[in-house]
Design a protein around this motif. Structure first.
Motif, PDB file in Angstrom:
ATOM      1  N   LYS A   1       0.861  -1.097  -0.137  1.00  0.00           N
ATOM      2  CA  LYS A   1      -0.012  -0.014  -0.086  1.00  0.00           C
ATOM      3  C   LYS A   1       1.098   1.066   0.002  1.00  0.00           C
ATOM      4  O   LYS A   1       0.605   2.220  -0.699  1.00  0.00           O
ATOM      5  CB  LYS A   1      -0.880  -0.139   1.199  1.00  0.00           C
ATOM      6  CG  LYS A   1      -1.785   1.214   1.393  1.00  0.00           C
ATOM      7  CD  LYS A   1      -2.868   1.278   2.618  1.00  0.00           C
ATOM      8  CE  LYS A   1      -3.692   2.233   2.400  1.00  0.00           C
ATOM      9  NZ  LYS A   1      -4.848   2.235   3.699  1.00  0.00           N
ATOM     10  N   ALA A   2       1.869   1.285   0.813  1.00  0.00           N
ATOM     11  CA  ALA A   2       2.895   2.498   0.805  1.00  0.00           C
ATOM     12  C   ALA A   2       3.473   2.534  -0.441  1.00  0.00           C
ATOM     13  O   ALA A   2       3.819   3.802  -0.989  1.00  0.00           O
ATOM     14  CB  ALA A   2       3.890   2.351   2.088  1.00  0.00           C
ATOM     15  N   ALA A   3       4.100   1.602  -1.098  1.00  0.00           N
ATOM     16  CA  ALA A   3       4.686   1.499  -2.205  1.00  0.00           C
ATOM     17  C   ALA A   3       3.831   2.099  -3.452  1.00  0.00           C
ATOM     18  O   ALA A   3       4.132   2.910  -4.509  1.00  0.00           O
ATOM     19  CB  ALA A   3       5.284   0.320  -2.766  1.00  0.00           C
ATOM     20  N   ARG A   4       2.610   1.882  -3.407  1.00  0.00           N
ATOM     21  CA  ARG A   4       1.384   2.213  -4.537  1.00  0.00           C
ATOM     22  C   ARG A   4       1.196   3.442  -4.044  1.00  0.00           C
ATOM     23  O   ARG A   4       0.918   4.174  -5.133  1.00  0.00           O
ATOM     24  CB  ARG A   4       0.183   1.103  -4.498  1.00  0.00           C
ATOM     25  CG  ARG A   4      -0.872   1.665  -5.313  1.00  0.00           C
ATOM     26  CD  ARG A   4      -0.452   1.690  -6.734  1.00  0.00           C
ATOM     27  NE  ARG A   4      -0.073   0.393  -7.284  1.00  0.00           N
ATOM     28  CZ  ARG A   4       0.530   0.044  -8.228  1.00  0.00           C
ATOM     29  NH1 ARG A   4       0.813   1.102  -9.295  1.00  0.00           N
ATOM     30  NH2 ARG A   4       0.686  -1.217  -8.979  1.00  0.00           N
ATOM     31  N   SER A   5       1.302   3.982  -2.884  1.00  0.00           N
ATOM     32  CA  SER A   5       0.868   5.459  -2.875  1.00  0.00           C
ATOM     33  C   SER A   5       2.033   6.320  -3.212  1.00  0.00           C
ATOM     34  O   SER A   5       1.764   7.480  -3.543  1.00  0.00           O
ATOM     35  CB  SER A   5       0.439   5.782  -1.482  1.00  0.00           C
ATOM     36  OG  SER A   5       1.453   5.415  -0.496  1.00  0.00           O
ATOM     37  N   ALA A   6       3.356   5.919  -3.396  1.00  0.00           N
ATOM     38  CA  ALA A   6       4.469   6.540  -3.743  1.00  0.00           C
ATOM     39  C   ALA A   6       4.531   6.797  -5.229  1.00  0.00           C
ATOM     40  O   ALA A   6       5.470   7.138  -5.746  1.00  0.00           O
ATOM     41  CB  ALA A   6       5.506   6.002  -3.020  1.00  0.00           C
ATOM     42  N   VAL A   7       4.181   5.699  -5.940  1.00  0.00           N
ATOM     43  CA  VAL A   7       4.432   5.721  -7.589  1.00  0.00           C
ATOM     44  C   VAL A   7       4.258   6.907  -8.200  1.00  0.00           C
ATOM     45  O   VAL A   7       5.246   7.398  -8.917  1.00  0.00           O
ATOM     46  CB  VAL A   7       3.380   4.524  -7.969  1.00  0.00           C
ATOM     47  CG1 VAL A   7       3.638   4.647  -9.579  1.00  0.00           C
ATOM     48  CG2 VAL A   7       3.893   3.258  -7.318  1.00  0.00           C
ATOM     49  N   ALA A   8       2.881   7.576  -8.106  1.00  0.00           N
ATOM     50  CA  ALA A   8       2.621   8.815  -9.005  1.00  0.00           C
ATOM     51  C   ALA A   8       3.721   9.913  -8.477  1.00  0.00           C
ATOM     52  O   ALA A   8       4.268  10.589  -9.582  1.00  0.00           O
ATOM     53  CB  ALA A   8       1.460   9.308  -8.497  1.00  0.00           C
TER      54      ALA A   8
END
Length: 290
Positions: free
Chosen positions: A57-64
């Motif tokens: 979840k943390a990794a996905r939120s940082a992608v953009a």
């Protein structure tokens, strides 16, 4: 007896690194970490399925934010990581020496190589698109342009034997191109990974770009490989062939890219392969002469 001789050293509490913070495992579990000679070193957090989900979840939120940063800026940040790591050279050398059973001089050389690897990948940040992208010749009144873009969230099983240089060699090529990662550190040699998390937290890297979990790879890796919000998995550090097969099958559920297990010479020239394997090539057609 002097006051100094009576002083007790402050024992370090080893935690996970998720979303730019240092949480304990939600399970509350820990396990003992021993040196190559069998001496007790520390208690490390024993990550769980929930920790894997939190890290993804943390990794996905940082992608953009991370993929949207300029390539030059990502290179600056990776260079800053190298600066911070070199500033803690002695600590890393001691941890690598204990983990891998190496003489201090050899351990220090591996730390230097890890620093140099960050710098090497930092230099590629704004050059890779020039080498592996460009204008394509087409028969028509169009511009046809191909550009490499990040895959997204990458799950990584870190090398089991190379506790720092191998770890850096799988993280750096994934993030320099704009991916974010969830890394399962070596079960037996996790301490350099935890300390690397401290370096990353103080080197301008946005929270969530790199997430480091310690614990049992056999327990956590299946949840990471099967997670539907993970776009690719790097199984380099998987040493059990049966587990590797199970992880590849799990990864196929949403067509993840898979880097299969291997044991390369981490001190050799890394080449561009790892960066390219975690990129998508986007091709755009645009009319001309209108």
């Amino acid at each position: 007896m002097s006051t100094e001789s009576q002083r007790l050293a402050v024992r370090k509490t080893y935690k996970l690194y998720v979303g730019g913070a240092f949480p304990r495992s939600e399970s509350g579990r820990s396990y003992q970490v021993h040196s190559a000679s069998g001496d007790f070193l520390a208690n490390a957090a024993l990550g769980s399925r929930k920790d894997v989900r939190d890290a993804v979840k943390a990794a996905r939120s940082a992608v953009a934010k991370w993929s949207g940063a300029t390539a030059y800026n990502r290179g600056q940040i990776l260079y800053r990581v190298a600066e911070m790591l070199e500033g803690r050279r002695e600590q890393f050398a001691a941890e690598v020496s204990a983990a891998e059973g190496l003489p201090p001089a050899e351990a220090a050389a591996l730390v230097d190589a890890a620093v140099d690897r960050w710098v090497w990948y930092a230099g590629w940040s704004d050059k890779l698109a020039q080498v592996h992208g460009g204008a394509n010749p087409v028969a028509g009144p169009y511009f046809n342009l191909s550009s490499p873009e990040p895959t997204g969230v990458v799950g990584i099983v870190a090398p089991a034997g190379s506790s720092l240089l191998g770890l850096v060699s799988v993280i750096a090529p994934a993030i320099v191109t704009g991916n974010t990662v969830v890394v399962l550190a070596s079960t037996d040699r996790p301490l350099p990974a935890v300390t690397l998390g401290e370096v990353l937290a103080t080197s301008d890297l946005p929270g969530g770009v790199v997430n480091l979990l310690t614990g049992s790879v056999a327990e956590m890796a299946p949840w990471l490989a099967a997670h539907m919000d993970v776009n690719a998995v790097d199984l380099t550090g998987v040493t059990d062939s049966t587990l590797a097969r199970e992880l590849e099958v799990a990864a196929a559920e949403n067509l993840k890219r898979v880097i299969r297990p291997s044991d390369p010479d981490w001190q050799a020239d890394p080449g561009l392969g790892r960066m390219l394997s975690l990129l998508e090539i986007k091709t755009v057609w645009h009319p001309k002469g209108v």
